[in-house]
Design an enzyme around this catalytic site. Structure first.
Site, mmCIF file in Angstrom:
data_model
loop_
_atom_site.group_PDB
_atom_site.id
_atom_site.type_symbol
_atom_site.label_atom_id
_atom_site.label_comp_id
_atom_site.label_asym_id
_atom_site.label_seq_id
_atom_site.Cartn_x
_atom_site.Cartn_y
_atom_site.Cartn_z
ATOM 1 N N HIS A 86 0.715 -1.255 -0.052
ATOM 2 C CA HIS A 86 0.038 0.035 -0.029
ATOM 3 C C HIS A 86 0.748 1.260 -0.167
ATOM 4 O O HIS A 86 1.730 1.215 0.660
ATOM 5 C CB HIS A 86 -1.137 0.072 1.181
ATOM 6 C CG HIS A 86 -0.598 -0.038 2.511
ATOM 7 N ND1 HIS A 86 -0.161 0.952 3.245
ATOM 8 C CD2 HIS A 86 -0.247 -1.089 3.430
ATOM 9 C CE1 HIS A 86 0.119 0.645 4.387
ATOM 10 N NE2 HIS A 86 0.251 -0.655 4.540
ATOM 11 N N ASP A 88 0.081 4.449 1.017
ATOM 12 C CA ASP A 88 -0.390 5.502 2.205
ATOM 13 C C ASP A 88 0.302 4.924 3.185
ATOM 14 O O ASP A 88 0.782 3.706 3.508
ATOM 15 C CB ASP A 88 -1.786 5.407 2.502
ATOM 16 C CG ASP A 88 -2.465 3.972 2.997
ATOM 17 O OD1 ASP A 88 -2.205 3.029 2.134
ATOM 18 O OD2 ASP A 88 -2.847 3.890 3.982
ATOM 19 N N ASP A 147 5.951 0.767 6.531
ATOM 20 C CA ASP A 147 4.778 0.267 6.492
ATOM 21 C C ASP A 147 3.923 1.374 5.634
ATOM 22 O O ASP A 147 3.422 2.443 6.091
ATOM 23 C CB ASP A 147 3.982 0.390 7.822
ATOM 24 C CG ASP A 147 2.546 -0.189 7.721
ATOM 25 O OD1 ASP A 147 2.283 -0.533 6.672
ATOM 26 O OD2 ASP A 147 2.008 -0.193 8.665
ATOM 27 N N GLU A 181 -5.089 2.221 2.834
ATOM 28 C CA GLU A 181 -5.068 0.994 3.397
ATOM 29 C C GLU A 181 -5.380 1.189 5.134
ATOM 30 O O GLU A 181 -6.082 0.407 5.770
ATOM 31 C CB GLU A 181 -3.915 -0.175 3.186
ATOM 32 C CG GLU A 181 -3.975 -1.503 3.775
ATOM 33 C CD GLU A 181 -3.312 -1.575 4.973
ATOM 34 O OE1 GLU A 181 -3.290 -2.666 5.715
ATOM 35 O OE2 GLU A 181 -2.998 -0.673 5.725
ATOM 36 N N GLU A 182 -4.418 2.378 5.325
ATOM 37 C CA GLU A 182 -4.451 2.359 7.044
ATOM 38 C C GLU A 182 -5.572 3.115 7.348
ATOM 39 O O GLU A 182 -5.876 3.021 8.562
ATOM 40 C CB GLU A 182 -3.303 3.344 7.114
ATOM 41 C CG GLU A 182 -1.898 3.087 6.780
ATOM 42 C CD GLU A 182 -1.516 1.845 7.810
ATOM 43 O OE1 GLU A 182 -2.096 1.485 8.711
ATOM 44 O OE2 GLU A 182 -0.298 1.469 7.583
ATOM 45 N N ASP A 204 3.493 -6.710 3.644
ATOM 46 C CA ASP A 204 3.222 -5.887 4.682
ATOM 47 C C ASP A 204 3.505 -6.214 6.201
ATOM 48 O O ASP A 204 2.530 -5.945 6.819
ATOM 49 C CB ASP A 204 1.619 -5.373 4.377
ATOM 50 C CG ASP A 204 1.374 -4.011 5.190
ATOM 51 O OD1 ASP A 204 2.418 -3.264 5.387
ATOM 52 O OD2 ASP A 204 0.021 -3.547 5.370
ATOM 53 N N HIS A 387 3.844 2.797 12.577
ATOM 54 C CA HIS A 387 2.886 3.884 13.147
ATOM 55 C C HIS A 387 3.288 4.985 14.168
ATOM 56 O O HIS A 387 2.827 5.609 15.153
ATOM 57 C CB HIS A 387 1.510 3.261 13.726
ATOM 58 C CG HIS A 387 0.875 2.484 12.692
ATOM 59 N ND1 HIS A 387 -0.629 2.014 12.760
ATOM 60 C CD2 HIS A 387 0.891 1.918 11.419
ATOM 61 C CE1 HIS A 387 -0.826 1.547 11.740
ATOM 62 N NE2 HIS A 387 0.039 1.285 10.716
HETATM 63 ZN ZN ZN Z 1 0.558 -1.675 6.215
#
Ligand code: ZN
Length: 414
Positions: A86, A88, A147, A181-182, A204, A387
């Protein structure tokens, strides 16, 4: 047979550094698709890179998704396999202006970032096993975005490797980079017929050697309390304060169990994460999570029962609980097609890498793709502390992931 040429580690690193410098934080407040313009910038770059590598059908579609196909190198009909990552990054930490720092031959000690932030061994015990690796951190002011740009860089480097080494056997490989995705919108514009694949893999995952075969099953819940507002001077006997009802409601829910703060491993939870409103109306958003899909109904019932207790304590108050399905444990779909995981496991063992099957306390695009009929487990790609401004990635493990994918695609045509 293993391929003779090695995957180019320096190019893999350069790609990764190029991609993380483009801010692509998803924006949950936006209704646009994709939710942030950076995702289109990165998508356009990847489109051009795919075209330059010779991927003739590369496409940046009207929704911002990037598609392309590495043509088959074998002369017989073989299945198409999808590789996904992904574009994003998480909105949970600042994402713009990422200033990646490359730490070669990492010494195994705590890492002090330029901002003063520290990645210590206590909170990140995995550091001990990464001695000697090339790690990429940030300056401590933003997340890294490994990520899932580790996944993107790994897939892109594999594409380059396949295009430059046509003697490596593989079938058609469909490449897909998704948006948002997030914030749960990764498969909003995913088309199963456009993927046209027998199985898929999301790249991922954390560390190396993990095959995620399970995700949570997930529902969202919106609880709304409706009271009645009056001027406070004349509130006696008339005002019904939805805010007090909401406070009582939250207080009545379990807090020593069924919460993210008190659960781990295979335990699920009922998690209130945002509240809006005032005297006349309050809405509270929840996520409900469990590996056992049937428990989600019990969690929804817990919310309804608690709402009933609250409304009976506040005459005149009305309330409702709305449940929306988010995604389902992908193990349910993967069990019907074990080959996707079996071959991933064999590819690790062929590379003499210890692997394990794991489950994610969350979801992936693969969970929704699996539910739609495309079995899509998740693979490790060297992510850590995602994150967070303490996020980092291991180049060595991205390289392992790339070698794993190349071997895996060979196994699909054997
Ligand atoms: Zn991810």
């Amino acid at each position: 047979m293993m391929n003779s040429a090695d995957i180019n580690q320096q190019q893999l690193l350069d790609r990764f550094l190029q991609y993380v410098r483009i801010g692509t934080a998803a924006n949950p407040e936006s209704d646009d698709y994709p939710s942030s313009p950076g995702q289109l910038v990165l998508g356009k770059l990847l489109l051009n890179q795919l075209l330059n590598l010779g991927i003739a059908d590369a496409q940046h579609d009207e929704h911002g998704l990037v598609w392309g196909t590495v043509p088959s190198t074998v002369n017989r009909p073989v299945p198409t396999i999808l590789l996904n990552a992904h574009l994003d990054t998480s909105p949970e930490a600042p994402g713009d202006g990422c200033n990646p720092q490359v730490l070669e031959d990492y010494n195994g000690q705590e890492i002090r970032l330029l901002s003063g932030e520290v990645i210590d061994l206590e909170s990140t015990p995995e550091l001990a096993s990464l001695k000697g690796h090339t790690l990429i951190t940030t300056d401590g002011r933003t997340l890294l975005g490994g990520d899932d740009k580790a996944g993107i860089a790994t897939i892109m480097q594999c594409v380059q490797h396949w295009m430059e080494n046509p003697s490596i056997p593989h079938g058609p490989i469909r490449v897909l980079f998704t948006c948002d995705e997030e914030i749960g919108r990764g498969t909003k514009h995913f088309e199963l017929c456009k993927a046209n694949s027998l199985a898929g893999y999301t790249l991922d995952g954390g560390g190396a050697g993990c095959i995620d075969e399970e995700t949570f099953s997930a529902d969202g819940a919106t609880v709304t309390f409706r009271g009645r507002n009056t001027h406070p001077s004349v509130g006696k006997g008339k005002m019904i304060n939805a805010l007090r009802a909401a406070a009582k409601f939250i207080d009545m829910l379990p807090c020593d169990q069924l919460t993210p703060e008190t659960t781990s491993e295979r335990e699920g939870f009922v998690h209130p994460y945002t509240i809006h409103g005032g005297v006349s109306e309050v809405t509270i958003q929840f996520i409900l999570r469990d590996f056992d899909t049937s428990r989600l109904a019990e969690y929804a019932q817990l919310l309804r029962d608690t709402v009933d207790k609250v409304t009976s304590a506040f005459p005149g108050l009305t309330a409702d609980v709305a449940i929306c399905v988010q995604y389902r444990n992908m193990a349910d779909a993967l069990r019907k097609f074990p080959k996707a995981i079996d071959l991933a496991e064999q590819a690790y063992s062929d590379l003499r890498i210890t692997s394990r099957r794991d489950s994610i306390r969350g979801g992936t695009d693969g969970a929704l793709m699996s539910e739609m009929g495309l079995p899509t487990p998740n693979l490790s790609v060297g992510q850590y502390n995602i994150h967070s401004v303490r996020e980092f990635a291991s180049l060595n493990e991205m390289l392992i992931a790339a070698n794993h994918v190349v071997r895996l695609m060979e196994l699909w045509v054997q």
